[in-house]
Design a protein around this motif. Structure first.
Motif, PDB file in Angstrom:
ATOM      1  N   ILE A 346      50.594   1.410  35.102  1.00 22.09           N
ATOM      2  CA  ILE A 346      50.209   1.554  33.708  1.00 22.09           C
ATOM      3  C   ILE A 346      51.568   2.317  32.810  1.00 22.09           C
ATOM      4  N   ILE A 347      51.690   1.551  31.728  1.00 27.42           N
ATOM      5  CA  ILE A 347      52.849   1.957  30.715  1.00 27.42           C
ATOM      6  C   ILE A 347      52.023   2.401  29.320  1.00 27.42           C
ATOM      7  N   PHE A 348      52.573   3.604  28.850  1.00 22.26           N
ATOM      8  CA  PHE A 348      52.282   4.006  27.660  1.00 22.26           C
ATOM      9  C   PHE A 348      53.833   4.021  26.859  1.00 22.26           C
ATOM     10  N   ASP A 349      53.730   3.048  25.814  1.00 22.68           N
ATOM     11  CA  ASP A 349      54.968   2.967  25.248  1.00 22.68           C
ATOM     12  C   ASP A 349      54.787   3.652  23.618  1.00 22.68           C
ATOM     13  N   ARG A 350      55.409   4.637  23.518  1.00 17.25           N
ATOM     14  CA  ARG A 350      55.198   5.264  22.169  1.00 17.25           C
ATOM     15  C   ARG A 350      53.756   5.465  21.700  1.00 17.25           C
ATOM     16  N   TYR A 351      53.078   5.812  22.719  1.00 14.47           N
ATOM     17  CA  TYR A 351      51.766   6.149  22.541  1.00 14.47           C
ATOM     18  C   TYR A 351      51.636   7.404  21.977  1.00 14.47           C
ATOM     19  N   GLN A 352      50.743   7.942  21.043  1.00 13.22           N
ATOM     20  CA  GLN A 352      50.264   9.252  20.702  1.00 13.22           C
ATOM     21  C   GLN A 352      48.635   9.319  20.624  1.00 13.22           C
ATOM     22  N   ARG A 353      48.393  10.594  20.386  1.00  6.16           N
ATOM     23  CA  ARG A 353      46.812  11.140  20.485  1.00  6.16           C
ATOM     24  C   ARG A 353      46.297  10.647  19.231  1.00  6.16           C
ATOM     25  N   ARG A 354      45.340   9.530  19.027  1.00  4.53           N
ATOM     26  CA  ARG A 354      44.736   9.363  17.853  1.00  4.53           C
ATOM     27  C   ARG A 354      43.291   9.203  18.126  1.00  4.53           C
ATOM     28  N   GLY A 355      42.771   9.899  19.105  1.00  7.75           N
ATOM     29  CA  GLY A 355      41.226   9.819  19.290  1.00  7.75           C
ATOM     30  C   GLY A 355      40.834   8.736  19.834  1.00  7.75           C
ATOM     31  N   ILE A 356      41.776   7.598  20.077  1.00 12.21           N
ATOM     32  CA  ILE A 356      41.409   6.133  20.607  1.00 12.21           C
ATOM     33  C   ILE A 356      40.900   6.141  22.081  1.00 12.21           C
ATOM     34  N   LEU A 357      41.802   7.096  22.698  1.00 17.13           N
ATOM     35  CA  LEU A 357      41.449   7.453  24.181  1.00 17.13           C
ATOM     36  C   LEU A 357      41.103   8.874  24.451  1.00 17.13           C
ATOM     37  N   PRO A 358      39.891   9.222  24.632  1.00 16.92           N
ATOM     38  CA  PRO A 358      39.277  10.455  24.870  1.00 16.92           C
ATOM     39  C   PRO A 358      39.943  11.010  25.889  1.00 16.92           C
ATOM     40  N   SER A 359      39.890  12.305  25.986  1.00 16.45           N
ATOM     41  CA  SER A 359      40.552  13.214  27.116  1.00 16.45           C
ATOM     42  C   SER A 359      39.892  12.810  28.324  1.00 16.45           C
ATOM     43  N   ILE A 360      38.923  12.473  28.674  1.00 18.93           N
ATOM     44  CA  ILE A 360      38.297  12.089  29.966  1.00 18.93           C
ATOM     45  C   ILE A 360      38.833  10.932  30.473  1.00 18.93           C
ATOM     46  N   TYR A 361      39.136   9.876  29.502  1.00 17.23           N
ATOM     47  CA  TYR A 361      39.995   8.774  30.117  1.00 17.23           C
ATOM     48  C   TYR A 361      41.489   9.039  30.564  1.00 17.23           C
ATOM     49  N   ALA A 384      57.624  14.117  20.587  1.00 17.37           N
ATOM     50  CA  ALA A 384      57.836  15.228  20.092  1.00 17.37           C
ATOM     51  C   ALA A 384      57.103  15.867  19.187  1.00 17.37           C
ATOM     52  N   SER A 385      55.751  15.107  18.621  1.00 16.93           N
ATOM     53  CA  SER A 385      55.067  15.544  17.822  1.00 16.93           C
ATOM     54  C   SER A 385      53.889  16.446  18.136  1.00 16.93           C
ATOM     55  N   ALA A 386      53.054  16.856  17.485  1.00 22.25           N
ATOM     56  CA  ALA A 386      51.819  17.538  17.739  1.00 22.25           C
ATOM     57  C   ALA A 386      50.894  16.698  18.433  1.00 22.25           C
ATOM     58  N   ASP A 387      50.966  15.645  18.174  1.00 28.34           N
ATOM     59  CA  ASP A 387      49.932  14.603  18.698  1.00 28.34           C
ATOM     60  C   ASP A 387      50.467  14.183  20.012  1.00 28.34           C
ATOM     61  N   SER A 388      51.722  14.377  20.708  1.00 31.29           N
ATOM     62  CA  SER A 388      52.099  13.793  21.760  1.00 31.29           C
ATOM     63  C   SER A 388      51.017  13.586  22.909  1.00 31.29           C
ATOM     64  N   ILE A 389      51.380  12.668  23.766  1.00 24.20           N
ATOM     65  CA  ILE A 389      50.460  12.417  24.969  1.00 24.20           C
ATOM     66  C   ILE A 389      50.757  13.572  25.934  1.00 24.20           C
ATOM     67  N   TYR A 390      52.082  14.172  25.653  1.00 23.58           N
ATOM     68  CA  TYR A 390      52.105  15.336  26.504  1.00 23.58           C
ATOM     69  C   TYR A 390      51.130  16.545  26.412  1.00 23.58           C
ATOM     70  N   ARG A 391      50.576  16.618  25.280  1.00 28.75           N
ATOM     71  CA  ARG A 391      49.622  17.565  25.008  1.00 28.75           C
ATOM     72  C   ARG A 391      48.200  17.046  25.236  1.00 28.75           C
ATOM     73  N   SER A 392      47.876  16.517  26.457  1.00 24.78           N
ATOM     74  CA  SER A 392      46.721  15.808  26.799  1.00 24.78           C
ATOM     75  C   SER A 392      46.462  16.381  28.273  1.00 24.78           C
ATOM     76  N   PRO A 393      45.546  15.743  28.972  1.00 22.80           N
ATOM     77  CA  PRO A 393      45.240  15.972  30.243  1.00 22.80           C
ATOM     78  C   PRO A 393      46.566  15.394  31.160  1.00 22.80           C
ATOM     79  N   LEU A 394      47.330  14.679  30.795  1.00 23.37           N
ATOM     80  CA  LEU A 394      48.528  14.132  31.390  1.00 23.37           C
ATOM     81  C   LEU A 394      49.630  15.028  31.742  1.00 23.37           C
ATOM     82  N   ALA A 395      49.577  16.051  31.078  1.00 24.97           N
ATOM     83  CA  ALA A 395      50.855  16.915  30.917  1.00 24.97           C
ATOM     84  C   ALA A 395      50.994  17.617  32.469  1.00 24.97           C
ATOM     85  N   PRO A 396      50.251  17.838  33.348  1.00 21.24           N
ATOM     86  CA  PRO A 396      50.487  18.220  34.749  1.00 21.24           C
ATOM     87  C   PRO A 396      51.204  17.336  35.581  1.00 21.24           C
ATOM     88  N   ILE A 397      51.355  15.991  35.283  1.00 25.75           N
ATOM     89  CA  ILE A 397      51.710  15.225  35.742  1.00 25.75           C
ATOM     90  C   ILE A 397      53.103  14.427  35.441  1.00 25.75           C
TER      91      ILE A 397
END
Length: 686
Positions: A346-361, A384-397
């Motif tokens: 699975i590749i996330f290319d410049r993906y940021q949180r916009r409500g498309i993928l809920p946290s459960i996904y 590096a933004s506030a909507d970074s994918i890092y600020r999601s359940p993926l952060a621990p990995i």
């Protein structure tokens, strides 16, 4: 001394015989007419014919030559079992003594294992020996062997008897393991069948059971033991554990009293290939770099790519009604819940949180990685933004944390000291850049704080982490802190090895064995083996090699490149070699694990039976004692109970030849004239 009458005619013999015949016919007519001198005339014709034929006496002085006995001594691997070497040497000594006593010239050739897996080529060696001696002196040929000869159909056309002196004993027995139907390639996660068979040969002890233990180990790992029936084919279902080379070892423990355990093991090497690589690429927005990912993945026909680009985020307000849009809705539940385990990467290319993928996904993606999945995050300013994918359940990995700083300045990506050892980045080709630069420059980098356990293999601006790799439980994660890899793809300032880098990165994420950081690898060319130890840690010192016969040798390792240490050795015998360095193990087979010499180990007369019988020879078991050597006439049976025969050839060397005329030609002419005159006088008186 030998004498022989020769003729040196003055005219062709046909002419002399023709004229003599005509003259004799005339003599016969004279006899029929009653002429009394016809017989004198006939004698005159004979004397004249002899004069024209010029008879001579040839005298030869001959020196008798000794007869030659050919002896082929089998010294192949199977001849080294039990007490066969002692039987061979005793028979050789006895035969040598008897040959000397009989005045035979003994010519000996010793035959070892043929190159490759050719087995015992005794008949080929015997043919070569026969070509070196005069054929008319060969009085016999003897083979000392266990009878397991693999070129018996190439027996030479001997002018004398052929005998087999067979080593071994009637009480010999052996057990062997046969592995068949093993493919060279197999699809991962698809079951295939390997056929196993344990076979006993010879005088098998009655105490042995109907089952035997077989031990199976994969890639030198923890072995497992199973009981299988002896003498029956067993279809073993196998599923390869990983891609790349899988080495599966089968071994049967040596039973008491069997000849050898060299045929109790087999090793098969199967390349595991993925049927189709399932890759999910999620692009957060259209940008120049997404074509680089797409071109790379679509260039491989074995990759099934599912690519989604978010063209219109839910929060975008452009006044266009939803039912007038032709965009495809993002099937989030199907991809990230129902079918997520079907993807290899699975590749996330410049993906940021916009409500498309809920946290459960995203939580489901993290679980997917924990179970052995692969995740690659290609970061842009969004990371590096506030909507970074890092600020999601993926952060621990994720292996790096953004500091919210985006560095917009030119720099050349650089392989770190650790990256020079890591298989993803070691030895990346350079020479792309302008003015002697290794690669072209990039112009944007996200500042990252690498995790404690993560590996920083590439750096950028002021040695800041650029490419970070990490293992998370059973899975793997990579973080690329820039979205400018596409500049290499476009050849900007000469470009760079983006295709090789991204290919290695994807294969490392999918746990391809050839890209493991810690590995012990053995590769062979012929009988020469190269051992490679790859590590990111301290330099290893030695590797222990265990040969098929159990002997060990310790090889020092030499550093050939950062993190890569090698050693070389030549395997003297065919079979399975085990390599150990610390806790790491590897195996490699030179030739088959059970060479041809050990497929059949019980001594037998069968392979040579037809050749021996055709030449009136015999087969003698040496366990009953060495046979006597006797002289026999040509055409007679040349073997019996406790003896074998040789045929005298009576060859000789001509030392001197003298030719003497029997009677001078003038005497024959004078005799012919006198006889003719007597015939004329007698007929005149009449």
């Amino acid at each position: 001394m030998a004498r022989e009458i020769l003729f040196d005619p003055m005219f062709p013999l046909w002419l002399i015989f023709g004229l003599a015949g005509v003259a004799l016919v005339l003599c016969v007519l004279a006899a029929l007419r009653g002429l009394p001198g016809w017989w004198l005339r006939a004698l005159s014709v004979v004397a004249l014919a002899l004069a024209l034929a010029d008879p001579s006496l040839q005298t030869e002085e001959r020196e008798p030559l000794s007869d030659i006995l050919l002896l082929a001594v089998d010294e192949s691997a199977s001849q080294g079992l039990s007490d066969r070497p002692a039987q061979t040497e005793a028979a050789l000594a006895d035969l040598t003594q008897q040959a000397e006593a009989d005045g035979l010239d003994l010519r000996v050739t010793r035959v070892g294992d043929a190159e490759g897996d050719g087995g015992t080529q005794v008949m080929t060696a015997l043919s070569a020996l026969l070509a070196e001696v005069p054929r008319d002196r060969v009085a016999g040929a003897v083979v000392i062997s266990d009878g397991q000869i693999h070129d018996a159909d190439l027996a030479p056309d001997l002018p004398a008897p052929l005998h087999l002196l067979r080593t071994g004993r009637d009480t010999d027995w052996d057990r062997r393991l046969i592995v068949s139907n093993a493919p060279a390639f197999a699809i991962l996660d698809e079951e295939f069948t390997i056929t196993l068979r344990i076979e006993d040969q010879g005088a098998v002890p009655a105490a042995l059971g109907e089952e035997a233990e077989v031990i199976i180990a994969v890639d030198g790992g923890q072995p497992r033991a199973y009981l299988i029936p002896v003498g029956e084919d067993l279809d073993l279902p196998v599923t390869l554990p990983h891609g790349g080379l899988n080495v599966i070892e089968f071994r049967v423990p040596q039973a008491e009293g069997e000849l050898t355990d060299r045929n109790n093991a087999a090793v098969i090497q199967i390349n595991g290939v993925r049927d189709r690589l399932q890759v999910l690429l999620v692009s957060g927005e259209p940008h120049p770099g997404q074509r680089t990912w797409r071109n790379l993945l679509k260039a491989d026909s074995s990759v099934d790519l599912v690519h989604f680009t978010i063209l219109r985020p839910p929060g975008k307000q452009d006044g266009v009604r939803q039912d007038e849009l032709s965009l495809i809705a993002f099937p989030t539940r199907e991809l990230f819940f129902d079918k997520i385990d079907e993807f290899d990467l699975i590749i996330f290319d410049r993906y940021q949180r916009r409500g498309i993928l809920p946290s459960i996904y995203l939580e489901n993606v993290r679980s997917y990685v924990d179970r052995g999945g692969a995740l690659l995050v290609a970061a842009g300013p969004d990371f590096a933004s506030a909507d970074s994918i890092y600020r999601s359940p993926l952060a621990p990995i994720l292996p790096g944390e953004p500091t919210a700083i985006v560095m917009e300045e030119p720099y050349t990506p650089t392989v770190s000291d650790l990256g020079a050892k890591h298989p993803v980045t070691e030895g990346l080709p350079d020479g792309y850049g302008l003015d002697g630069a290794p690669w072209g420059r990039w112009f944007r980098q996200i500042q990252l704080a690498a995790g404690d356990q993560a590996d920083v293999v590439m750096t950028g601006v002021e040695a800041e982490p650029l490419l970070i790799l990490d293992r998370v439980k059973a899975g793997r994660v990579a973080l690329l802190g820039s979205d400018h890899v596409w500049l290499w793809d476009r050849g900007y300032e000469g470009g760079g090895p983006q295709a090789e880098l991204l290919r290695r990165l994807a294969h490392w994420l999918m746990a391809e064995p050839e890209l493991e950081e810690e590995a012990l690898i053995a590769a062979a060319i012929g009988q020469e083996v190269t051992v490679t130890r790859r590590t990111l840690g301290d330099a290893p010192e030695t590797v222990t090699v265990t040969s098929p016969d159990g002997t060990e040798q310790v090889l020092p390792l030499t550093e050939e490149a950062p993190g890569r240490f090698t050693a070389r050795f030549v395997g003297e015998m065919q079979g399975l070699y085990r390599l150990t360095e610390g806790a790491r193990q590897a195996v490699i087979g030179l030739g088959p694990a059970a060479p041809r010499e050990f497929v059949e180990t019980i001594a037998t007369d069968a392979p040579l039976a037809s050749a021996v019988e055709a030449r009136r020879g015999g087969s003698v078991a040496l366990e009953d004692g060495a046979p006597d050597l006797r002289q026999v006439r040509e055409g007679r049976a040349a073997a019996g109970r406790g003896w074998i025969g040789w045929t005298p050839r009576n060859a000789y060397l001509t030392a001197d030849v003298r030719v003497t005329s029997l009677v001078p030609a003038w005497m024959f002419l004078l005799l012919a004239a006198g006889l003719a005159t007597l015939a004329w006088l007698r007929e005149g008186r009449s």
